[in-house]
Structures are given as C-alpha cells and as structure tokens.
Design a protein around this motif. Structure first.
Motif, PDB file in Angstrom:
ATOM      1  N   UNK A   1       0.851  -1.196   0.000  1.00 28.50           N
ATOM      2  CA  UNK A   1       0.000   0.000   0.000  1.00 28.50           C
ATOM      3  C   UNK A   1       0.886   1.246   0.000  1.00 28.50           C
ATOM      4  N   UNK A   2       0.674   2.093  -0.979  1.00 29.22           N
ATOM      5  CA  UNK A   2       1.466   3.311  -1.117  1.00 29.22           C
ATOM      6  C   UNK A   2       0.754   4.488  -0.452  1.00 29.22           C
ATOM      7  N   UNK A   3       1.539   5.292   0.243  1.00 33.12           N
ATOM      8  CA  UNK A   3       0.981   6.435   0.976  1.00 33.12           C
ATOM      9  C   UNK A   3       1.838   7.670   0.743  1.00 33.12           C
ATOM     10  N   UNK A   4       1.177   8.782   0.503  1.00 29.97           N
ATOM     11  CA  UNK A   4       1.846  10.079   0.391  1.00 29.97           C
ATOM     12  C   UNK A   4       1.532  10.889   1.642  1.00 29.97           C
ATOM     13  N   UNK A   5       2.542  11.493   2.240  1.00 32.31           N
ATOM     14  CA  UNK A   5       2.366  12.256   3.469  1.00 32.31           C
ATOM     15  C   UNK A   5       2.014  13.712   3.166  1.00 32.31           C
ATOM     16  N   UNK A   6       1.012  14.220   3.868  1.00 36.02           N
ATOM     17  CA  UNK A   6       0.565  15.605   3.693  1.00 36.02           C
ATOM     18  C   UNK A   6       0.420  16.244   5.068  1.00 36.02           C
ATOM     19  N   UNK A   7       1.099  17.369   5.289  1.00 32.90           N
ATOM     20  CA  UNK A   7       0.996  18.056   6.585  1.00 32.90           C
ATOM     21  C   UNK A   7       0.267  19.378   6.424  1.00 32.90           C
ATOM     22  N   UNK A   8      -0.452  19.764   7.466  1.00 32.93           N
ATOM     23  CA  UNK A   8      -1.161  21.043   7.488  1.00 32.93           C
ATOM     24  C   UNK A   8      -1.003  21.677   8.858  1.00 32.93           C
ATOM     25  N   UNK A   9      -1.130  23.013   8.908  1.00 35.62           N
ATOM     26  CA  UNK A   9      -1.097  23.676  10.221  1.00 35.62           C
ATOM     27  C   UNK A   9      -2.367  23.303  10.983  1.00 35.62           C
ATOM     28  N   UNK A  10      -2.337  23.452  12.289  1.00 31.86           N
ATOM     29  CA  UNK A  10      -3.321  22.888  13.215  1.00 31.86           C
ATOM     30  C   UNK A  10      -4.762  23.225  12.858  1.00 31.86           C
ATOM     31  N   UNK A  11      -5.067  24.508  12.687  1.00 38.99           N
ATOM     32  CA  UNK A  11      -6.445  24.890  12.427  1.00 38.99           C
ATOM     33  C   UNK A  11      -6.971  24.350  11.106  1.00 38.99           C
ATOM     34  N   UNK A  12      -6.149  24.436  10.073  1.00 39.21           N
ATOM     35  CA  UNK A  12      -6.547  23.906   8.763  1.00 39.21           C
ATOM     36  C   UNK A  12      -6.743  22.401   8.835  1.00 39.21           C
TER      37      UNK A  12
END
Length: 535
Positions: A409-420
């Motif tokens: 299973x392939x996964x791409x990591x995505x980060x966002x700031x807390x509120x978003x």
C-alpha cells in the motif's frame, strides 16, 4: 477531546507544588525565570481553532477556555467535581433531577450579573443546529434533547433545575466540561460568530479575562476582578505564547522565555527525560488513525483491518514516542472503570488483536488484502496520510508509510497547520488521517458516543444503525451493569468494521520550571495555571 500533541491511568490529577524531586532547571543547570514574576508565560499550542466553549473540541482550546470561563462545577486537583459557579446542588432520590443553587453576586467579566437563565440559554445554544457544535451530543442525557429544547429550567435567578433521561453517573463531570459553560447571550447575539475572536467581546465568567490577542503570536489573560474566587488566584497575568514549532518551544523554555511547554522534539526526549523538570503523567487517551469510510477503497472493512494490523506499534512507542506510551489493542483507553470498580473496562474487554505481535499481524494483513481483492496492494491507489505539523506526527507518518509499503500500500504524506488540519479532517476531505482522543470524563461512553451517525467528532464519516441504537440504549439506561455490557458490544462493532486504527495509549509529557508552584495537570489534557505562582 481532540489531542493536539503526542499510561493512561485512573482519573486523577497530579498536583505540582514547589520544587519536586530537587528540580534543577534546564540541562545547563540554570533556573528558568520570567523577567516579570507577575506574568506567567507558557505555551500549550499554536493559534487555537476556536475558543467558543460550545464549538471547541481541542485540548489546547479547552485549556484556554477554562481560564476564561467556568461551569456550575469544576474539577479540583484530585479530579473530583466540586462546586464552582454553583454554591450547592441537590440530586433527587431517583437520580433524575439535579437542582443547582448559584453563588451570591456572580458576575460576568464586564460586571453584569450572571443568572440561572444564562445556563438555560447557553446549553440550548450548544444543541442548536445553527450553532453546529461538535459536542451537541453530550447533552443527550438531558430530557428534551431529541426535541431540540432541553428540560433545563431557571426556577428563579439563582436556581437551575435539570431533568435527565436516566441516571447519569458522570453528570457532575459534564457540568465541569467546557461545552456546558455559560456564555453571555447579549454579547453572543450582538457580535455573532466573531464574539470569540476579539478580546473586546470575549466576555467570560472565569478566573481570567482575555485582554490581548495577537494572532499567531500570543494571548494575554489578566485576573478577572469580578470572579467570585479572585482572592485565590495566582499570577496577575498569564501569557499563552502561540507556537507550533516544537524546536522553537524548547529553545524558548531553555532560555527562560517560557516556564511551561508540553511539546518537544522527539530527538531531544532521551536527554530531557533525565532532567528533573521533565514530567510524565497519565492521560485517559488513545493516539489513533482515522480512515475515511466514504473513500471508494477504504469503504472496505478488510482493507481497513489490513492497514490496522500492518502497524508495528512497539517500534512507534519505543523508537518514536520514547515516553512510555503503551501499544494499543483497542480504542477505549486504559484507566476507566468497568461495572465492577475493581476492574478496568479495558481489562474486561481485552484486546481486539495482539498489539505487540507485529510479524503475526503482518501476515494476517497480507491475507486480508488478498481477500479484499487487492493482493500485495495491487489495484489500490496511493492514499494521502494527513497530519498536523509536529516532528512526532511526521515521524509516525513516515513509519506508517514504510509499514504499509510492506503490504503493497502506497501512501503520500501531507501536513497542514493545526487549524486547517482540524477542519480538513472534520469535513472528510482526506483519505487517512492522524487522530487522537482524550476522555472528556471518567466513563467509557466518552470514547464511544462520538461515533454516532453524523456526530460532530465522527471524522471517519462512519455510520452504523446498530451502533447508533446501542449508544441510545446506553444513554437511556440507569443500570450500571447493563450500560457496561452494551458499551463492550459497541466497541465490538468498531472492530467488526475497523474504521479506526489504534496506535498507542497516551502519556502526557511536559517541562515545568522550578520557579512555578501550584500548577496541576489533568489526564483529560487540561493544564491549570490559575492557582500557580512564579518565584
């Protein structure tokens, strides 16, 4: 309540008074200190998503709110509900009617009078569809919830009467929970949704008043001279510094700019844990992963189960967490009592898989994917794994990415700031997302009623009619043994469908300067600075 940062135990609070274990300050042996002892500077998180008591569902927001507002009850340093805005209360013989008598002379921070009607208004506001509060379901225990008007009455200006649908052993704890705090009707209705974004309209009834808010920088609270117990308060001012970078937080702590932080870089934990100003306390909570069950591929329970079993929890706890986290084999955290108070809910319910048998679980995961029609992950798209910015969450995301690759299973990591991040996850605009939950009170239902269909905290977008019916039965039952039996059945359904992936049971780690006395922390995640003092 949502946990922002990475041995749950029985509900108790740990009081930190004075210098514990010969606190030596930071690693250089220096003493952390504020330039102005009348101001306590701390950090409990970044810019909050909201500080409206009815709308907040995050732990950092709750800490900010308990300094500006107060309910009929509060939790003392031992975790016991005790009178706050209420001077006293009575419970009817059948346990279904609570009558609270307010203290004399209660005032809002602007000096206007607080009356019983303020609680009636605020509780009904919290369940209104117009408010759209995540925690509206917490009022289900009160008569009238289903009809949209709670059976909460202002008998007179000082008396609040509440009718419950069944005996609710944790009701006094609910009365200490932020969603049950009163808000000032005139201000809320005049300012609209913006009332909780500006110090000028943020009128509260708690120990402190929000005086300054430089967004993404700091929030400055000052003593509320109209608070009924103002003489017992500690610092003149509390400065909540809004920070999201854990390296910057630690640096600010070690230079004395901050006297408290509860997040720090993972690669510093080994060093910091040797210091006497490093604290590790129990929390009633679980770090987990949410699957968006409306996703075409993740709608298959076998795919979700395969992903859940393919996680090496021991590695995550020992190599990333490094603070004594316990691999989780279920969702309801450890530390909550069952119907037999001598036994824990988790002890009776057991694990739904062996959280330490990674190799065995991995083989099962591969077989499940094959049964689902995706041998070695063939036919599955690349999923996005969403997390909020934090080195610990990033490292866990990278570990999961590698672990899931072992089943194709392939996964791409995505980060966002807390509120978003909070709103993206809440709206279901994700595939797989980091999540965490701390109990809101000492009862397993706090981990279970959040998953009802269309519930405000149901980030998995999951729906199960049988589950909804069980939760309804639990909340309408006055029989302790029946309640616990049904709650175990509800958790069984969660792991029949595998719409979440438990990782570990939380611990709370923080750094506290030896110059701070009177601070205490709750396993619910709240930090209490209002009775602290700075040397």
């Amino acid at each position: 309540m949502r946990k922002m940062k990475a041995l749950a135990m029985a509900l108790c609070l740990v009081m930190v008074t004075g210098i514990l274990s010969g606190c030596a300050g930071n690693s250089e042996g220096k003493t952390n200190s504020n330039a102005d002892a009348s101001v306590l500077s701390v950090s409990v998180g970044p810019e909050p998503d909201t500080i409206d008591p009815a709308l907040n569902s995050a732990v950092d927001g709750a800490t900010l709110i308990i300094h500006g507002f107060e309910g009929l009850m509060t939790l003392d340093k031992d975790g016991v509900p005790t009178e706050a805005q209420a001077e006293s209360y009575k419970v009817s013989e059948d346990g279904l009617t609570y009558t609270f008598t307010l203290r004399e002379g209660l005032k809002w921070s602007d000096g206007s009078a607080i009356t019983a009607e303020d609680f009636v208004y605020s509780w009904n506001r919290a369940i209104s569809p117009d408010t759209a509060a995540d925690y509206a379901y917490m009022f289900e225990v009160i008569e009238g919830y289903a009809d949209g008007k709670l059976n909460v009455t202002a008998v007179d200006e000082k008396t609040v009467e509440v009718k419950l649908i069944s005996v609710t052993p944790y009701f006094l704890e609910l009365c200490a929970f932020p969603a049950y705090f009163p808000v000032q009707k005139a201000t809320v209705e005049e300012a609209g949704e913006a009332w909780a974004t500006d110090p000028a309209t943020y009128i509260g009834n708690g120990p402190y008043v929000l005086k300054e808010w430089v967004h993404d920088s700091y929030m400055l609270y000052e003593k509320n001279e109209n608070y009924w117990n103002v003489e017992a308060l500690g610092p003149e001012k509390i400065k909540f510094v809004l920070m999201e970078d854990d390296n910057a937080e630690l640096s600010a702590y070690e230079t004395g700019e901050l006297l408290f932080v509860d997040t720090m870089p993972n690669d510093e934990l080994a060093r910091l844990s040797e210091q006497s100003d490093f604290y590790k306390e129990g929390q009633l909570g679980t770090y987990y992963v949410s699957y968006n069950t409306e996703n075409e591929y993740l709608s298959n329970p076998k795919v979700r189960q395969a992903l859940t079993l393919a996680v090496d929890r021991t590695f995550i706890c020992e190599e990333i967490g490094q603070a004594g986290q316990v691999p989780a084999g279920a969702f309801v955290a450890t530390g909550l009592s069952d119907s037999d108070p001598e036994k824990e809910f988790r002890e009776v319910g057991g694990d739904y898989y062996d959280p330490t048998d990674y190799e065995g679980n991995l083989e099962k995961a591969k077989k499940l994917l094959e049964e689902a029609g995706y041998p070695n992950g063939e036919g599955l798209p690349t999923f996005e794994y969403l997390y909020n910015e934090d080195t610990g969450h990033q490292l866990i995301g990278q570990a999961l990415q590698d672990m899931w690759a072992k089943i194709g299973v392939k996964v791409e990591l995505v980060s966002q700031e807390w509120g978003t991040f909070l709103n993206t996850r809440k709206n279901g605009d994700y595939d797989i997302a980091r999540n965490g939950w701390l109990g809101d009170y000492n009862d397993p239902i706090s981990f279970l009623d959040m998953w009802i269909t269309d519930g405000g905290n149901n980030d998995a977008q999951w729906s199960n009619k049988e589950y909804d019916e069980l939760i309804s039965k639990i909340k309408s039952s006055s029989d302790a043994e029946e309640r616990m039996k049904l709650m175990h059945e509800a958790e069984d359904i969660i792991f029949d469908e595998w719409m979440l992936c438990p990782i570990y049971y939380y611990v709370d780690v923080y750094m506290l300067s030896e110059n701070v006395e009177g601070f205490y922390s709750s396993p619910l995640g709240y930090k209490y600075f209002m009775y602290s003092s700075v040397k």
